[in-house]
Scaffold this motif. Structure first.
Motif, PDB file in Angstrom:
ATOM      1  N   THR A 104       0.833  -1.189   0.000  1.00 15.77           N
ATOM      2  CA  THR A 104       0.000   0.000   0.000  1.00 15.77           C
ATOM      3  C   THR A 104       0.872   1.245   0.000  1.00 15.77           C
ATOM      4  OG1 THR A 104      -0.142   0.045   2.399  1.00 15.77           O
ATOM      5  CG2 THR A 104      -1.874  -1.142   1.236  1.00 15.77           C
ATOM      6  N   SER A 105       0.295   2.329  -0.474  1.00 13.17           N
ATOM      7  CA  SER A 105       1.064   3.554  -0.527  1.00 13.17           C
ATOM      8  C   SER A 105       0.409   4.624   0.330  1.00 13.17           C
ATOM      9  CB  SER A 105       1.238   4.028  -1.971  1.00 13.17           C
ATOM     10  OG  SER A 105      -0.011   4.205  -2.579  1.00 13.17           O
ATOM     11  N   TYR A 106       1.219   5.483   0.870  1.00 13.67           N
ATOM     12  CA  TYR A 106       0.803   6.531   1.774  1.00 13.67           C
ATOM     13  C   TYR A 106       0.772   7.839   0.998  1.00 13.67           C
ATOM     14  CZ  TYR A 106       1.298   9.780   5.718  1.00 13.67           C
ATOM     15  OH  TYR A 106       1.140  10.800   6.596  1.00 13.67           O
ATOM     16  N   TYR A 107      -0.374   8.546   1.013  1.00 14.67           N
ATOM     17  CA  TYR A 107      -0.482   9.820   0.312  1.00 14.67           C
ATOM     18  C   TYR A 107       0.080  10.931   1.188  1.00 14.67           C
ATOM     19  CZ  TYR A 107      -2.204  13.972  -1.910  1.00 14.67           C
ATOM     20  OH  TYR A 107      -2.269  15.205  -2.506  1.00 14.67           O
ATOM     21  N   CYS A 108       0.895  11.782   0.603  1.00 13.30           N
ATOM     22  CA  CYS A 108       1.417  12.924   1.346  1.00 13.30           C
ATOM     23  C   CYS A 108       1.658  14.093   0.391  1.00 13.30           C
ATOM     24  CB  CYS A 108       2.698  12.558   2.088  1.00 13.30           C
ATOM     25  SG  CYS A 108       4.060  12.066   1.040  1.00 13.30           S
ATOM     26  N   THR A 109       1.703  15.275   0.964  1.00 11.72           N
ATOM     27  CA  THR A 109       2.023  16.467   0.178  1.00 11.72           C
ATOM     28  C   THR A 109       3.541  16.553   0.037  1.00 11.72           C
ATOM     29  OG1 THR A 109       2.186  17.895   2.108  1.00 11.72           O
ATOM     30  CG2 THR A 109      -0.015  17.650   1.113  1.00 11.72           C
ATOM     31  N   ILE A 110       4.006  17.434  -0.826  1.00 12.04           N
ATOM     32  CA  ILE A 110       5.449  17.607  -0.997  1.00 12.04           C
ATOM     33  C   ILE A 110       6.068  18.099   0.313  1.00 12.04           C
ATOM     34  CG2 ILE A 110       7.234  18.915  -2.213  1.00 12.04           C
ATOM     35  CD1 ILE A 110       5.402  18.826  -4.696  1.00 12.04           C
ATOM     36  N   GLY A 111       5.393  19.016   0.983  1.00 11.24           N
ATOM     37  CA  GLY A 111       5.895  19.516   2.266  1.00 11.24           C
ATOM     38  C   GLY A 111       5.988  18.418   3.316  1.00 11.24           C
ATOM     39  N   LYS A 141      12.103   8.199   7.328  1.00 10.25           N
ATOM     40  CA  LYS A 141      10.930   7.348   7.087  1.00 10.25           C
ATOM     41  C   LYS A 141      10.514   7.390   5.618  1.00 10.25           C
ATOM     42  CE  LYS A 141       8.613   8.973  10.890  1.00 10.25           C
ATOM     43  NZ  LYS A 141       7.366   9.323  11.555  1.00 10.25           N
ATOM     44  N   ALA A 142      10.769   8.499   4.939  1.00 14.35           N
ATOM     45  CA  ALA A 142      10.352   8.662   3.548  1.00 14.35           C
ATOM     46  C   ALA A 142      11.052   7.672   2.617  1.00 14.35           C
ATOM     47  CB  ALA A 142      10.627  10.088   3.085  1.00 14.35           C
ATOM     48  N   TYR A 143      12.238   7.214   2.981  1.00 10.91           N
ATOM     49  CA  TYR A 143      12.996   6.315   2.107  1.00 10.91           C
ATOM     50  C   TYR A 143      12.445   4.892   2.101  1.00 10.91           C
ATOM     51  CZ  TYR A 143      16.326  10.138   2.486  1.00 10.91           C
ATOM     52  OH  TYR A 143      16.913  11.379   2.488  1.00 10.91           O
ATOM     53  N   SER A 144      11.713   4.506   3.137  1.00  6.12           N
ATOM     54  CA  SER A 144      11.273   3.119   3.250  1.00  6.12           C
ATOM     55  C   SER A 144       9.787   2.926   2.973  1.00  6.12           C
ATOM     56  CB  SER A 144      11.600   2.596   4.657  1.00  6.12           C
ATOM     57  OG  SER A 144      10.924   3.374   5.633  1.00  6.12           O
ATOM     58  N   ARG A 145       9.086   3.963   2.558  1.00  3.56           N
ATOM     59  CA  ARG A 145       7.644   3.857   2.332  1.00  3.56           C
ATOM     60  C   ARG A 145       7.290   4.001   0.860  1.00  3.56           C
ATOM     61  NH1 ARG A 145       4.791   7.449   7.064  1.00  3.56           N
ATOM     62  NH2 ARG A 145       5.352   6.081   8.775  1.00  3.56           N
ATOM     63  N   ASN A 146       6.244   3.284   0.472  1.00  6.68           N
ATOM     64  CA  ASN A 146       5.628   3.518  -0.834  1.00  6.68           C
ATOM     65  C   ASN A 146       4.751   4.741  -0.675  1.00  6.68           C
ATOM     66  OD1 ASN A 146       6.670   1.337  -2.303  1.00  6.68           O
ATOM     67  ND2 ASN A 146       5.187  -0.035  -1.365  1.00  6.68           N
ATOM     68  N   LEU A 147       4.938   5.728  -1.522  1.00  7.87           N
ATOM     69  CA  LEU A 147       4.256   7.005  -1.361  1.00  7.87           C
ATOM     70  C   LEU A 147       3.532   7.421  -2.627  1.00  7.87           C
ATOM     71  CD1 LEU A 147       7.234   8.828   0.358  1.00  7.87           C
ATOM     72  CD2 LEU A 147       5.193   7.981   1.491  1.00  7.87           C
ATOM     73  N   ARG A 148       2.521   8.280  -2.442  1.00 12.64           N
ATOM     74  CA  ARG A 148       1.828   8.950  -3.544  1.00 12.64           C
ATOM     75  C   ARG A 148       1.940  10.440  -3.263  1.00 12.64           C
ATOM     76  NH1 ARG A 148      -4.040   7.176  -3.862  1.00 12.64           N
ATOM     77  NH2 ARG A 148      -3.901   7.486  -1.630  1.00 12.64           N
ATOM     78  N   VAL A 149       2.451  11.183  -4.230  1.00 14.17           N
ATOM     79  CA  VAL A 149       2.662  12.617  -4.068  1.00 14.17           C
ATOM     80  C   VAL A 149       2.017  13.329  -5.252  1.00 14.17           C
ATOM     81  CG1 VAL A 149       4.377  14.442  -3.802  1.00 14.17           C
ATOM     82  CG2 VAL A 149       4.850  12.170  -2.909  1.00 14.17           C
TER      83      VAL A 149
END
Length: 157
Positions: free
Chosen positions: A36-43, A51-59
Motif C-alpha cells: 500500500t502507498s501513503y499519500y502525502c504532500t510535498i511539504g 521514514k520517507a525512504y522506506s515507504r511507498n508514497l503517492r505525491v
C-alpha cells in the motif's frame, strides 16, 4: 468416549481453527500493507526524514512548466505544490499519459530516493485547463467529432 470429552474436543478443534484463521489474516494483512502507498504532500514528504525512504508514497502537485524531459517510457520532471518543488523520475511500463503536460495536475506513485529525487513507477495526470469550469459568457464547447453543441430540453410540468 463420553459426551463431555467429545464436546471438549469440538471446542478445542473450533478454537484451533479460529486461531489459525486469525493468524492467517494478520500475516496476509501485514504482507499486503507493504504494497500500500501513503499519500502525502510535498511539504509532508520533505519533513518525513528517513521514514520517507522506506515507504511507498503517492505525491501530487502541478508539473513545473519547462521541466518535462521524455525518453520512451521514462520522464523526468518537477512537481510544484505551495512553493515547494520535488524532482521526479518516472520509469514505468507505459509512457506518461497524454494529459501529462506543463501545469497539469499529476500524481506520482513510488518512493523517495536518497538523492532527494522521487522515483515513480506509476503516474497519473489531468490537464487543469481541460477540466476547468467555463467562464461566464463563454460559448459551450462543441462536440469533438461533429463540432455541434447539444441542448438539453426539459419538459415543463
Amino acid at each position: 468416549m463420553n459426551t463431555k470429552s467429545a464436546s471438549s474436543v469440538k471446542v478445542i478443534v473450533a478454537s484451533v481453527v479460529i486461531i489459525a484463521a486469525v493468524l492467517y489474516l494478520a500475516i496476509s494483512g501485514a504482507r499486503d500493507s507493504k504494497a500500500t502507498s501513503y499519500y502525502c504532500t510535498i511539504g509532508e514528504l520533505q519533513g518525513m526524514g528517513k521514514k520517507a525512504y522506506s515507504r511507498n508514497l503517492r505525491v501530487a502537485g502541478n508539473v513545473k512548466p519547462g521541466s518535462i524531459h521524455r525518453m520512451g517510457t521514462h520522464a523526468s520532471f518537477v512537481l510544484l505544490e505551495l512553493g515547494k518543488e520535488l524532482p521526479v523520475n518516472y520509469d514505468g511500463a507505459e509512457p506518461p499519459p497524454d494529459t501529462f503536460k506543463d501545469d497539469a495536475q499529476a500524481l506520482a506513485m513510488g518512493h523517495l530516493g536518497r538523492d532527494g529525487t522521487f522515483q515513480a513507477n506509476q503516474l497519473q495526470a489531468k490537464c487543469a485547463s481541460k477540466y476547468a469550469p467555463a467562464k461566464p459568457g463563454d460559448k459551450p464547447a462543441g462536440s469533438p467529432v461533429t463540432g455541434t453543441t447539444a441542448t438539453l430540453v426539459v419538459p415543463a410540468k
